[in-house]
Design an enzyme around this catalytic site. Structure first.
Site, PDB file in Angstrom:
ATOM      1  N   LEU A  34       0.406  -1.321  -0.019  1.00 10.21           N
ATOM      2  CA  LEU A  34      -0.007   0.244   0.514  1.00 10.21           C
ATOM      3  C   LEU A  34       1.168   1.629   0.094  1.00 10.21           C
ATOM      4  O   LEU A  34       2.092   0.823   0.640  1.00 10.21           O
ATOM      5  CB  LEU A  34      -0.911  -0.285   1.175  1.00 10.21           C
ATOM      6  CG  LEU A  34      -2.058  -1.341   1.398  1.00 10.21           C
ATOM      7  CD1 LEU A  34      -3.138  -1.225   2.454  1.00 10.21           C
ATOM      8  CD2 LEU A  34      -2.722  -1.147   0.266  1.00 10.21           C
ATOM      9  N   GLU A  36       0.476   5.968  -0.844  1.00  7.79           N
ATOM     10  CA  GLU A  36      -0.493   7.211  -0.442  1.00  7.79           C
ATOM     11  C   GLU A  36      -1.994   7.306  -1.319  1.00  7.79           C
ATOM     12  O   GLU A  36      -3.123   7.222  -0.650  1.00  7.79           O
ATOM     13  CB  GLU A  36       0.000   7.948   0.125  1.00  7.79           C
ATOM     14  CG  GLU A  36       1.072   8.764   0.564  1.00  7.79           C
ATOM     15  CD  GLU A  36       2.097   8.253   0.438  1.00  7.79           C
ATOM     16  OE1 GLU A  36       2.288   7.716  -0.345  1.00  7.79           O
ATOM     17  OE2 GLU A  36       3.717   9.119   0.835  1.00  7.79           O
ATOM     18  N   HIS A  38      -3.698   4.275  -2.528  1.00 10.83           N
ATOM     19  CA  HIS A  38      -4.421   3.498  -1.639  1.00 10.83           C
ATOM     20  C   HIS A  38      -4.940   3.807  -0.115  1.00 10.83           C
ATOM     21  O   HIS A  38      -6.345   4.003  -0.371  1.00 10.83           O
ATOM     22  CB  HIS A  38      -3.685   1.854  -1.234  1.00 10.83           C
ATOM     23  CG  HIS A  38      -3.477   1.191  -1.761  1.00 10.83           C
ATOM     24  ND1 HIS A  38      -1.762   1.248  -2.419  1.00 10.83           N
ATOM     25  CD2 HIS A  38      -3.644   0.765  -3.337  1.00 10.83           C
ATOM     26  CE1 HIS A  38      -1.468   0.390  -3.730  1.00 10.83           C
ATOM     27  NE2 HIS A  38      -2.328  -0.017  -3.898  1.00 10.83           N
ATOM     28  N   ARG A 188       3.654  -1.177  -8.620  1.00 13.15           N
ATOM     29  CA  ARG A 188       5.180  -1.302  -9.149  1.00 13.15           C
ATOM     30  C   ARG A 188       6.296   0.113  -8.903  1.00 13.15           C
ATOM     31  O   ARG A 188       6.909  -0.199 -10.081  1.00 13.15           O
ATOM     32  CB  ARG A 188       4.742  -1.190 -10.705  1.00 13.15           C
ATOM     33  CG  ARG A 188       4.021  -2.519 -10.862  1.00 13.15           C
ATOM     34  CD  ARG A 188       2.957  -3.093 -12.253  1.00 13.15           C
ATOM     35  NE  ARG A 188       3.050  -4.243 -11.883  1.00 13.15           N
ATOM     36  CZ  ARG A 188       1.646  -4.901 -13.067  1.00 13.15           C
ATOM     37  NH1 ARG A 188       0.405  -3.532 -12.653  1.00 13.15           N
ATOM     38  NH2 ARG A 188       0.914  -6.030 -12.416  1.00 13.15           N
TER      39      ARG A 188
HETATM   40  P1  AMP Z   1      -3.763  -1.678  -6.744  1.00 10.86           P
HETATM   41  O1  AMP Z   1      -3.324  -2.679  -5.237  1.00 10.86           O
HETATM   42  O2  AMP Z   1      -2.670  -1.625  -7.767  1.00 10.86           O
HETATM   43  O3  AMP Z   1      -4.801  -3.423  -7.634  1.00 10.86           O
HETATM   44  O4  AMP Z   1      -4.930  -0.939  -6.221  1.00 10.86           O
HETATM   45  C1  AMP Z   1      -5.280  -0.974  -5.675  1.00 10.86           C
HETATM   46  C2  AMP Z   1      -6.636   0.024  -6.093  1.00 10.86           C
HETATM   47  O5  AMP Z   1      -6.023   1.619  -5.664  1.00 10.86           O
HETATM   48  C3  AMP Z   1      -7.635   0.473  -7.667  1.00 10.86           C
HETATM   49  O6  AMP Z   1      -8.637   1.021  -7.051  1.00 10.86           O
HETATM   50  C4  AMP Z   1      -6.482   1.559  -8.413  1.00 10.86           C
HETATM   51  O7  AMP Z   1      -7.051   2.840  -9.420  1.00 10.86           O
HETATM   52  C5  AMP Z   1      -6.040   2.452  -7.105  1.00 10.86           C
HETATM   53  N1  AMP Z   1      -4.694   3.558  -6.411  1.00 10.86           N
HETATM   54  C6  AMP Z   1      -3.630   2.702  -6.691  1.00 10.86           C
HETATM   55  N2  AMP Z   1      -2.732   3.593  -7.245  1.00 10.86           N
HETATM   56  C7  AMP Z   1      -3.569   5.101  -7.122  1.00 10.86           C
HETATM   57  C8  AMP Z   1      -2.890   6.113  -6.852  1.00 10.86           C
HETATM   58  N3  AMP Z   1      -1.732   6.542  -7.408  1.00 10.86           N
HETATM   59  N4  AMP Z   1      -4.099   7.659  -6.587  1.00 10.86           N
HETATM   60  C9  AMP Z   1      -5.507   6.641  -6.267  1.00 10.86           C
HETATM   61  N5  AMP Z   1      -5.724   5.171  -6.234  1.00 10.86           N
HETATM   62  C10 AMP Z   1      -4.808   4.556  -6.939  1.00 10.86           C
END
Ligand code: AMP
Length: 282
Positions: A34, A36, A38, A188
């Site tokens: 996680l 910021e 998230h 990533r």
């Molecule tokens: P992930 O863990 O990458 O699958 O992301 C989980 C959730 O967090 C998804 O709904 C993403 O769109 C959101 N998310 C990831 N990066 C960001 C970011 N920089 N700003 C806002 N939401 C994000």
């Protein structure tokens, strides 16, 4: 104290206790590690719901065999501490066979929307996303679920799935959280070395160049994307997967920059594939 739960039955039991006494439940689906971005979703969920569940699960069904499933960064202990500090109540961290037992044979699929943008270079990806999100909705029965606009195609697809399949959940989109140089925060980004990290600011620079051109009156999307591509091409470590301007709701390519549009891109920085987008209402 935040609870960490590994099984579907434990989550269902906890949520039904909350629902029995009339509490609302928010869900934030994540793949962990996680940051910021998230946290902004969790904060919003905490503001709008009595209880908040964060799922922390690297979903193998949204990775192809050539992608980074094995190396995807993980740190459950830190994730739990971040969730606790942000005010979440439960972290759901199942093992793969809890979500996909040996006899698992169902999936959610979608036509159209999932074949554009990232769907072209990641066939099967959005089917995997829809399947796991559908499962999470059935496990947690949330009143609201929170998704980032950073993954704009994913957000559009989830909204469509919820409408098509009459799911009883409100989808809340949250703005992209960025680093100081504009790079969208992403798990990533941890793959990037120092030089690649510097180079990765080119995505946001290109999006801003496209936005400025449209704000100056350009309406021809092919001219706008040509300029955006030239910005990325100036960065030697960057290789374009796609740069497109699409309708923000249908995710179909648009020729004229009008209405609600999304400038969207996927760019390799070294071996790391990064995505970003900018929404504009014209
Ligand atoms: P992930 O863990 O990458 O699958 O992301 C989980 C959730 O967090 C998804 O709904 C993403 O769109 C959101 N998310 C990831 N990066 C960001 C970011 N920089 N700003 C806002 N939401 C994000």
């Amino acid at each position: 104290m935040i609870a960490v739960v590994k099984t579907v039955s434990e989550v269902k039991k906890q949520v039904s206790e909350w629902k029995r006494i009339g509490l609302s439940v928010g869900l934030v689906p994540t793949m962990g590690f996680l940051h910021e971005g998230h946290v902004s979703l969790i904060n919003r969920a905490v503001e709008e719901n009595d209880r908040v569940v964060v799922s922390d699960f690297v979903n193998p069904r949204q990775f192809s065999s050539s992608e980074d499933l094995e190396t995807y960064p993980r740190n459950l202990e830190k994730d739990v501490s971040i969730c606790g500090q942000a005010g979440a109540d439960l972290v759901f961290n199942p093992e793969v066979d809890e979500m996909y037992p040996d006899d698992f044979c169902s999936s959610v699929s979608m036509t159209g929307l999932q074949n554009e943008l990232c769907g072209k270079s990641r066939p099967g990806h959005f089917g995997g996303v829809c399947t796991v999100v559908c499962k999470l909705f059935n496990i947690v029965s949330p009143d609201r679920a929170y998704f980032g606009e950073k993954d704009a195609q994913q957000l559009a697809i989830i909204r469509h799935m919820v409408k098509d399949l009459n799911m009883n959940v409100e989808i809340v989109g949250c703005p992209t959280v960025r680093e100081a140089d504009g790079l969208a925060k992403s798990s990533r980004n941890s793959y990037l070395n120092e030089e690649e990290r510097r180079a990765s600011a080119v995505l946001y620079r290109a999006l801003c160049a496209g936005r400025d051109l449209i704000l100056a009156g350009e309406r021809d999307c092919s001219r706008v994307t040509a300029v955006m591509k030239s910005v990325v091409d100036e960065e030697p470590l960057a290789e374009i997967d796609y740069i497109d301007i699409v309708d923000a709701f249908t995710i179909e390519k648009t020729e004229a920059a009008e209405g609600d549009i999304l400038m969207a891109m996927a760019v390799y920085i070294g071996k790391t594939r990064l995505i970003d987008n900018l929404f504009m209402r014209i």
